[in-house]
Motif scaffolding. Sequence first.
Motif, short mmCIF file in Angstrom:
data_model
loop_
_atom_site.label_atom_id
_atom_site.label_comp_id
_atom_site.label_asym_id
_atom_site.label_seq_id
_atom_site.Cartn_x
_atom_site.Cartn_y
_atom_site.Cartn_z
N ALA A 137 7.44 -16.07 16.24
CA ALA A 137 8.06 -15.51 15.03
C ALA A 137 7.76 -14.02 14.93
O ALA A 137 8.59 -13.24 14.44
CB ALA A 137 7.54 -16.24 13.79
N GLY A 138 6.59 -13.62 15.43
CA GLY A 138 6.24 -12.21 15.41
C GLY A 138 7.18 -11.37 16.24
O GLY A 138 7.63 -10.29 15.80
N VAL A 139 7.53 -11.82 17.44
CA VAL A 139 8.43 -11.02 18.28
C VAL A 139 9.84 -11.01 17.68
O VAL A 139 10.55 -10.00 17.76
CB VAL A 139 8.44 -11.51 19.74
CG1 VAL A 139 9.18 -12.83 19.90
CG2 VAL A 139 9.06 -10.47 20.66
N ARG A 169 14.12 -4.05 10.01
CA ARG A 169 14.13 -2.59 9.97
C ARG A 169 12.69 -2.10 9.78
O ARG A 169 11.82 -2.83 9.32
CB ARG A 169 15.01 -2.08 8.83
CG ARG A 169 14.47 -2.40 7.44
CD ARG A 169 15.37 -1.88 6.35
NE ARG A 169 16.54 -2.73 6.23
CZ ARG A 169 17.51 -2.50 5.34
NH1 ARG A 169 17.47 -1.45 4.56
NH2 ARG A 169 18.54 -3.31 5.26
N HIS A 170 12.45 -0.87 10.15
CA HIS A 170 11.13 -0.24 10.05
C HIS A 170 10.11 -0.90 10.99
O HIS A 170 8.91 -0.78 10.77
CB HIS A 170 10.59 -0.24 8.62
CG HIS A 170 11.57 0.30 7.62
ND1 HIS A 170 12.10 1.58 7.70
CD2 HIS A 170 12.13 -0.28 6.52
CE1 HIS A 170 12.93 1.76 6.69
NE2 HIS A 170 12.98 0.66 5.97
N SER A 171 10.58 -1.60 12.00
CA SER A 171 9.71 -2.12 13.05
C SER A 171 9.90 -1.26 14.29
O SER A 171 11.02 -0.92 14.66
CB SER A 171 10.06 -3.57 13.39
OG SER A 171 9.49 -3.96 14.62
N LYS A 172 8.81 -0.91 14.95
CA LYS A 172 8.89 -0.07 16.13
C LYS A 172 9.62 -0.74 17.29
O LYS A 172 10.06 -0.08 18.22
CB LYS A 172 7.48 0.37 16.56
CG LYS A 172 6.80 1.29 15.56
CD LYS A 172 5.46 1.75 16.05
CE LYS A 172 4.76 2.63 15.02
NZ LYS A 172 5.49 3.89 14.76
N LEU A 209 2.71 -12.46 7.17
CA LEU A 209 1.69 -11.52 6.69
C LEU A 209 1.60 -10.29 7.58
O LEU A 209 1.39 -9.17 7.09
CB LEU A 209 0.33 -12.22 6.59
CG LEU A 209 0.22 -13.31 5.52
CD1 LEU A 209 -1.13 -14.01 5.62
CD2 LEU A 209 0.44 -12.74 4.13
N VAL A 210 1.76 -10.47 8.88
CA VAL A 210 1.73 -9.32 9.79
C VAL A 210 2.84 -8.33 9.44
O VAL A 210 2.64 -7.11 9.45
CB VAL A 210 1.86 -9.78 11.25
CG1 VAL A 210 2.10 -8.59 12.18
CG2 VAL A 210 0.61 -10.54 11.69
N TYR A 211 4.03 -8.85 9.11
CA TYR A 211 5.19 -8.01 8.82
C TYR A 211 5.48 -7.95 7.32
O TYR A 211 6.64 -7.73 6.92
CB TYR A 211 6.41 -8.52 9.59
CG TYR A 211 6.35 -8.16 11.05
CD1 TYR A 211 6.86 -6.96 11.52
CD2 TYR A 211 5.73 -9.02 11.97
CE1 TYR A 211 6.79 -6.62 12.86
CE2 TYR A 211 5.65 -8.68 13.31
CZ TYR A 211 6.18 -7.48 13.74
OH TYR A 211 6.09 -7.14 15.07
N ASN A 218 9.06 -6.94 2.76
CA ASN A 218 9.22 -6.42 1.41
C ASN A 218 10.21 -5.26 1.35
O ASN A 218 10.78 -4.98 0.30
CB ASN A 218 7.87 -5.97 0.84
CG ASN A 218 6.98 -7.14 0.49
OD1 ASN A 218 7.46 -8.27 0.32
ND2 ASN A 218 5.68 -6.90 0.39
N ALA A 219 10.41 -4.59 2.50
CA ALA A 219 11.39 -3.51 2.56
C ALA A 219 12.80 -4.02 2.87
O ALA A 219 13.72 -3.23 3.06
CB ALA A 219 10.97 -2.49 3.62
#
Length: 263
Positions: free
Chosen positions: A22-24, A31-34, A104-106, A111-112
């Motif tokens: 799920a993290g990948v 958005r706003h993920s590198k 929680l990691v993201y 929230n954005a």
Amino acid sequence: MSNGDIFVGEVIGTAILILFGAGVCAAVTLRHSKARASGWIVIAFGWGFGVLAGAYTAAPLSGGHLNPAVTLGIAIDTGKWSQVWVYLCGQMVGAMLGAVLAYLVYLAQFNANVSAPARSAGSPQGAAEEPPAGTDGQGGPTPTLGIFSTIPEIRNPVANLITEIIATVGLVLPVLAFGLTKGLGQSGTQVLVVALVVVGIGLSLGGPTGYAINPARDLGPRIVHQFLPIPNKGTSDWGYAFVPVVGPLIGGALAGLIYNVAF
């Protein structure tokens, strides 16, 4: 192995699997993920590494099934059913826990997930930049279910079910056959080979449905998605949820039967 060891091992291992997987998906989607928009190959390897980390961690305690379809295939092959329920409970709890950890990691990125278009740093007030990768294409909120569970590209329950059955046979049958290769188990490379099989399934068979090939991997995070306070999260799509549960279970059972007959 005791019931307690099996349960703890499957919870921890499956949680790691889903945290990575799920993290990948979150990394590529939000958005706003590198890592946004880095593509399907990244997702396939992320899930493969999740299998690698989770199964290696769980192996000393439970054998590292992490998947009800694998557990079912092994039970059909061996005839040992008494601890199947422990595996399934551990896998579901672990899948839900892993989904919460990935959220929680993201957390900031979730929230954005708002409807207003993003604005480039230094651009005039009100000037919108090109819609960020992972949005709806109009700068709107990103549907989030695909981060947690599978969504078919073409919604056709029969075709989707067939895809999941075949892909799961492609996973479980090699898992059972690897047990015949004693060198793999003795060297500790069996888990690595299984992880590479998962990557291969993602790259070659994952296009139609997103390759659940694991009922807990899809159902546990879908339940979590239903209840998480994600802004603009979209639907949890319960109308489709039976496909990534029933398909892999049928595939796991078929793999066990084929293995019993052919090997």
